[in-house]
Motif scaffolding. Sequence first.
Motif, PDB file in Angstrom:
ATOM      1  N   THR A 146      58.356  50.915  41.918  1.00  0.00           N
ATOM      2  CA  THR A 146      58.330  49.461  41.729  1.00  0.00           C
ATOM      3  C   THR A 146      57.255  48.801  42.580  1.00  0.00           C
ATOM      4  OG1 THR A 146      60.693  49.465  41.234  1.00  0.00           O
ATOM      5  CG2 THR A 146      59.710  47.356  41.815  1.00  0.00           C
ATOM      6  N   LEU A 147      57.174  49.183  43.853  1.00  0.00           N
ATOM      7  CA  LEU A 147      56.188  48.578  44.759  1.00  0.00           C
ATOM      8  C   LEU A 147      54.769  48.842  44.268  1.00  0.00           C
ATOM      9  CD1 LEU A 147      55.609  47.035  47.366  1.00  0.00           C
ATOM     10  CD2 LEU A 147      55.645  49.230  48.596  1.00  0.00           C
ATOM     11  N   TYR A 148      54.497  50.080  43.851  1.00  0.00           N
ATOM     12  CA  TYR A 148      53.176  50.424  43.332  1.00  0.00           C
ATOM     13  C   TYR A 148      52.823  49.536  42.139  1.00  0.00           C
ATOM     14  CZ  TYR A 148      53.073  54.792  46.053  1.00  0.00           C
ATOM     15  OH  TYR A 148      53.055  55.716  47.057  1.00  0.00           O
ATOM     16  N   ILE A 149      53.801  49.350  41.247  1.00  0.00           N
ATOM     17  CA  ILE A 149      53.554  48.572  40.033  1.00  0.00           C
ATOM     18  C   ILE A 149      53.277  47.108  40.371  1.00  0.00           C
ATOM     19  CG2 ILE A 149      54.605  47.751  37.891  1.00  0.00           C
ATOM     20  CD1 ILE A 149      56.188  50.424  37.849  1.00  0.00           C
ATOM     21  N   VAL A 150      54.088  46.537  41.266  1.00  0.00           N
ATOM     22  CA  VAL A 150      53.921  45.129  41.647  1.00  0.00           C
ATOM     23  C   VAL A 150      52.546  44.907  42.280  1.00  0.00           C
ATOM     24  CG1 VAL A 150      54.751  43.295  43.173  1.00  0.00           C
ATOM     25  CG2 VAL A 150      56.390  44.672  41.880  1.00  0.00           C
ATOM     26  N   VAL A 151      52.203  45.772  43.243  1.00  0.00           N
ATOM     27  CA  VAL A 151      50.903  45.645  43.914  1.00  0.00           C
ATOM     28  C   VAL A 151      49.772  45.823  42.909  1.00  0.00           C
ATOM     29  CG1 VAL A 151      49.368  46.639  45.658  1.00  0.00           C
ATOM     30  CG2 VAL A 151      51.810  46.369  46.142  1.00  0.00           C
ATOM     31  N   SER A 152      49.920  46.797  41.995  1.00  0.00           N
ATOM     32  CA  SER A 152      48.889  47.043  40.987  1.00  0.00           C
ATOM     33  C   SER A 152      48.700  45.819  40.095  1.00  0.00           C
ATOM     34  CB  SER A 152      49.268  48.261  40.139  1.00  0.00           C
ATOM     35  OG  SER A 152      48.318  48.491  39.131  1.00  0.00           O
ATOM     36  N   LEU A 153      49.804  45.188  39.674  1.00  0.00           N
ATOM     37  CA  LEU A 153      49.712  44.011  38.807  1.00  0.00           C
ATOM     38  C   LEU A 153      49.044  42.844  39.524  1.00  0.00           C
ATOM     39  CD1 LEU A 153      53.182  44.091  36.977  1.00  0.00           C
ATOM     40  CD2 LEU A 153      50.965  44.924  36.174  1.00  0.00           C
ATOM     41  N   VAL A 154      49.358  42.664  40.797  1.00  0.00           N
ATOM     42  CA  VAL A 154      48.719  41.593  41.581  1.00  0.00           C
ATOM     43  C   VAL A 154      47.215  41.840  41.666  1.00  0.00           C
ATOM     44  CG1 VAL A 154      48.530  40.567  43.887  1.00  0.00           C
ATOM     45  CG2 VAL A 154      50.783  41.030  42.907  1.00  0.00           C
ATOM     46  N   LEU A 155      46.829  43.080  41.930  1.00  0.00           N
ATOM     47  CA  LEU A 155      45.406  43.424  42.031  1.00  0.00           C
ATOM     48  C   LEU A 155      44.696  43.256  40.687  1.00  0.00           C
ATOM     49  CD1 LEU A 155      45.662  46.590  44.310  1.00  0.00           C
ATOM     50  CD2 LEU A 155      44.762  44.343  44.945  1.00  0.00           C
ATOM     51  N   ILE A 156      45.383  43.614  39.588  1.00  0.00           N
ATOM     52  CA  ILE A 156      44.792  43.428  38.255  1.00  0.00           C
ATOM     53  C   ILE A 156      44.577  41.944  37.981  1.00  0.00           C
ATOM     54  CG2 ILE A 156      45.274  43.631  35.780  1.00  0.00           C
ATOM     55  CD1 ILE A 156      46.662  46.311  36.426  1.00  0.00           C
ATOM     56  N   PHE A 157      45.540  41.120  38.403  1.00  0.00           N
ATOM     57  CA  PHE A 157      45.398  39.670  38.237  1.00  0.00           C
ATOM     58  C   PHE A 157      44.174  39.160  39.006  1.00  0.00           C
ATOM     59  CE2 PHE A 157      46.225  35.364  39.833  1.00  0.00           C
ATOM     60  CZ  PHE A 157      46.376  34.683  38.628  1.00  0.00           C
ATOM     61  N   LEU A 158      44.010  39.635  40.247  1.00  0.00           N
ATOM     62  CA  LEU A 158      42.856  39.213  41.057  1.00  0.00           C
ATOM     63  C   LEU A 158      41.550  39.693  40.444  1.00  0.00           C
ATOM     64  CD1 LEU A 158      44.279  39.907  44.643  1.00  0.00           C
ATOM     65  CD2 LEU A 158      44.001  37.683  43.515  1.00  0.00           C
ATOM     66  N   GLN A 159      41.545  40.939  39.933  1.00  0.00           N
ATOM     67  CA  GLN A 159      40.343  41.474  39.290  1.00  0.00           C
ATOM     68  C   GLN A 159      39.978  40.658  38.055  1.00  0.00           C
ATOM     69  OE1 GLN A 159      40.894  45.290  37.489  1.00  0.00           O
ATOM     70  NE2 GLN A 159      38.968  45.136  36.371  1.00  0.00           N
ATOM     71  N   THR A 160      40.985  40.331  37.229  1.00  0.00           N
ATOM     72  CA  THR A 160      40.736  39.545  36.014  1.00  0.00           C
ATOM     73  C   THR A 160      40.217  38.146  36.362  1.00  0.00           C
ATOM     74  OG1 THR A 160      42.543  40.753  34.924  1.00  0.00           O
ATOM     75  CG2 THR A 160      41.769  38.735  33.858  1.00  0.00           C
ATOM     76  N   THR A 161      40.820  37.556  37.402  1.00  0.00           N
ATOM     77  CA  THR A 161      40.369  36.228  37.843  1.00  0.00           C
ATOM     78  C   THR A 161      38.918  36.253  38.277  1.00  0.00           C
ATOM     79  OG1 THR A 161      42.623  35.723  38.576  1.00  0.00           O
ATOM     80  CG2 THR A 161      40.863  34.315  39.415  1.00  0.00           C
ATOM     81  N   SER A 162      38.545  37.292  39.023  1.00  0.00           N
ATOM     82  CA  SER A 162      37.148  37.401  39.475  1.00  0.00           C
ATOM     83  C   SER A 162      36.203  37.579  38.302  1.00  0.00           C
ATOM     84  CB  SER A 162      37.007  38.566  40.465  1.00  0.00           C
ATOM     85  OG  SER A 162      37.169  39.813  39.808  1.00  0.00           O
ATOM     86  N   ASP A 163      36.624  38.391  37.302  1.00  0.00           N
ATOM     87  CA  ASP A 163      35.781  38.599  36.115  1.00  0.00           C
ATOM     88  C   ASP A 163      35.589  37.292  35.341  1.00  0.00           C
ATOM     89  OD1 ASP A 163      35.525  41.251  36.719  1.00  0.00           O
ATOM     90  OD2 ASP A 163      37.098  41.930  35.362  1.00  0.00           O
ATOM     91  N   LEU A 164      36.650  36.483  35.281  1.00  0.00           N
ATOM     92  CA  LEU A 164      36.561  35.215  34.558  1.00  0.00           C
ATOM     93  C   LEU A 164      35.730  34.168  35.301  1.00  0.00           C
ATOM     94  CD1 LEU A 164      40.252  34.914  33.283  1.00  0.00           C
ATOM     95  CD2 LEU A 164      38.224  35.242  31.863  1.00  0.00           C
ATOM     96  N   TYR A 165      35.680  34.300  36.608  1.00  0.00           N
ATOM     97  CA  TYR A 165      34.954  33.299  37.397  1.00  0.00           C
ATOM     98  C   TYR A 165      33.441  33.533  37.381  1.00  0.00           C
ATOM     99  CZ  TYR A 165      33.957  30.117  41.307  1.00  0.00           C
ATOM    100  OH  TYR A 165      33.463  29.095  42.094  1.00  0.00           O
ATOM    101  N   LEU A 166      33.022  34.771  37.148  1.00  0.00           N
ATOM    102  CA  LEU A 166      31.599  35.113  37.211  1.00  0.00           C
ATOM    103  C   LEU A 166      30.740  34.355  36.190  1.00  0.00           C
ATOM    104  CD1 LEU A 166      31.781  38.972  37.870  1.00  0.00           C
ATOM    105  CD2 LEU A 166      31.151  37.177  39.489  1.00  0.00           C
ATOM    106  N   PRO A 167      31.159  34.211  34.913  1.00  0.00           N
ATOM    107  CA  PRO A 167      30.320  33.437  33.979  1.00  0.00           C
ATOM    108  C   PRO A 167      30.112  31.989  34.404  1.00  0.00           C
ATOM    109  CG  PRO A 167      31.896  34.771  32.767  1.00  0.00           C
ATOM    110  CD  PRO A 167      32.286  34.857  34.209  1.00  0.00           C
ATOM    111  N   THR A 168      31.117  31.368  35.038  1.00  0.00           N
ATOM    112  CA  THR A 168      30.962  29.986  35.520  1.00  0.00           C
ATOM    113  C   THR A 168      29.887  29.919  36.599  1.00  0.00           C
ATOM    114  OG1 THR A 168      33.273  29.468  35.009  1.00  0.00           O
ATOM    115  CG2 THR A 168      32.165  28.056  36.621  1.00  0.00           C
ATOM    116  N   LEU A 169      29.874  30.890  37.498  1.00  0.00           N
ATOM    117  CA  LEU A 169      28.839  30.936  38.527  1.00  0.00           C
ATOM    118  C   LEU A 169      27.473  31.176  37.904  1.00  0.00           C
ATOM    119  CD1 LEU A 169      30.652  33.015  41.300  1.00  0.00           C
ATOM    120  CD2 LEU A 169      30.162  30.570  41.326  1.00  0.00           C
TER     121      LEU A 169
END
Length: 575
Positions: free
Chosen positions: A12-35
Amino acid sequence: MLKLYKLLKPYTLYIVVSLVLIFLQTTSDLYLPTLMADIVNSGVMKGDTDFILKTGGIMLLIAAGGAVCAVISTFLSAKASVGLGRIIRDKVFARVEGFSLHEFDRIGTATLITRTTNDITQIQQVTFMIMRMMVSSPLMAIGGILLAYSKDKALTGVLGIALPVLALTIFLVARKAMPLFKAVQVKIDKVNLVLREKLTGIRVIRAFNRMEHEGARFAEASLDLTNNYIKVNRIMAFLMPTLMLIMNLTTIAILWYGSIRIDQGRMDLGALVAFTQYAMQIMFSMLMFSMMFIMVPRAQASAARINEILNSRPDIEDPRQPKTVRELRGLVEFKNVTFSYHGAEQPALNDISFTAKPGEVTAIIGGTGSGKSSLVNLIPRFYDVDSGSVLVDGLDVREISQGELREKIGLVPQKAVLFSGTIADNIRYGKPDASGEEIREAAEVARAAGFIAEMKDGFETLIAQGGTNLSGGQKQRLSIARALVRRPEIYIFDDSFSALDFKTDAELREALKKETLQSTVLIVAQRIGTVMDADQIIVLDNGSIAGTGTHQDLLTSCEVYREIVSSQLSGEEIA
């Protein structure tokens, strides 16, 4: 498949941490075109090099952060998915270990191997993909649409046309491919079955010169699987160019319409660059999401096959409150036993009653298919009776735990089975804590010490898989030694002397008498010479008892026994 995912609880802990990191990765990918849009509008268009370098540095930091999040989340997702595979394999193996022989006959060995390997691998791979893509793809698509809409509302209409076309294409392809993916596992079962039969029966195949026939059988099964994969690949080959065509046409439409809006002064160049990148992110995320919908049905088919194993209740289970045998003797009793194999029209055994006492040898003889092996398989409870009862030391075997029951029995099966390892390891299999002296004594009694001593490494000689580097007689004697080292209360020799010459057979039975004085001995045999000295001989004919008694008694009272004797011995020998 959701039922199997409950087994992910330890991760469970691995999955939760992985999902949080995936969310951060996706957010960073979405922010790059704006920059990137800011660089175009405020840096390139104005010639502001400092702004370009500053914003470019921020982009590098965000991209690096996203990459770190991606690496860690991938590692955690892989650990969780592989861990799930290990848990499922352990549970499937444990369940299969508890199967009675009925389940093995019904399900089949080839499909059990496929389910434990290929099917679990499918679930493992899809679990990894779900953790990586099932979360990031929707986030990327939804986030991309919102950000694209914020850049230019009118241009979003292009996506409003392209995305439904893309979704419809994916849906049509998936609907066509799903049945083919589901059929793959069944066809892999068939390939495994034919291959297993070919490998285990290679000597018979070569002896009867049936190599071409077996090759044709395998080629047919392999071709069937290949054709199924070709159909899938043809569909997938159509999918990728079609999706790329839609994506490229969408890009062209965005650039064309965007250039018109820039020309009209309703949009700036940076917004168009960002919008184009968001459009690509949205469509690629949909493409990845579509791959999930193609892979998941195959994993669901695998999950259904695995759940079939995990949900099956073994025919033979320990009683809730097993009874303990207090008096350790080894008395075996059959009382009006009737037994049928699964799906058989006629019982293999019908109304069998006899008693095998400690200190005596009870021999069972009869024609091929008379039920000899079926009878002795009921004692260690490999099968359960249809009616009547099998008793050991006064207790029905169904009232005793299987572990306690089988601890009392030393079985030498009809087909000698040896395991890879040393000779000592194989003999010690009957008693894991057996000393070297006990192993040597068992080998001596089993008349195996002679050929073992001739081997270069003696008891440390390695046995090939299946004992292929030993003769049939050598394998039988090692199987007998494995039972002897256990010193059980009940010995069952299921046609265990058939590969021995008459001299070795006689010497071995003479040596066994001294070792089994206090034990119950049951011998299934085809040779009259092997059973004629038994204290009690049971003659089976078509699953029923045709006669019981000593050799001399049966010669006068049992016609079936006389026929067996006359077929093997001369008139002088009978007299």
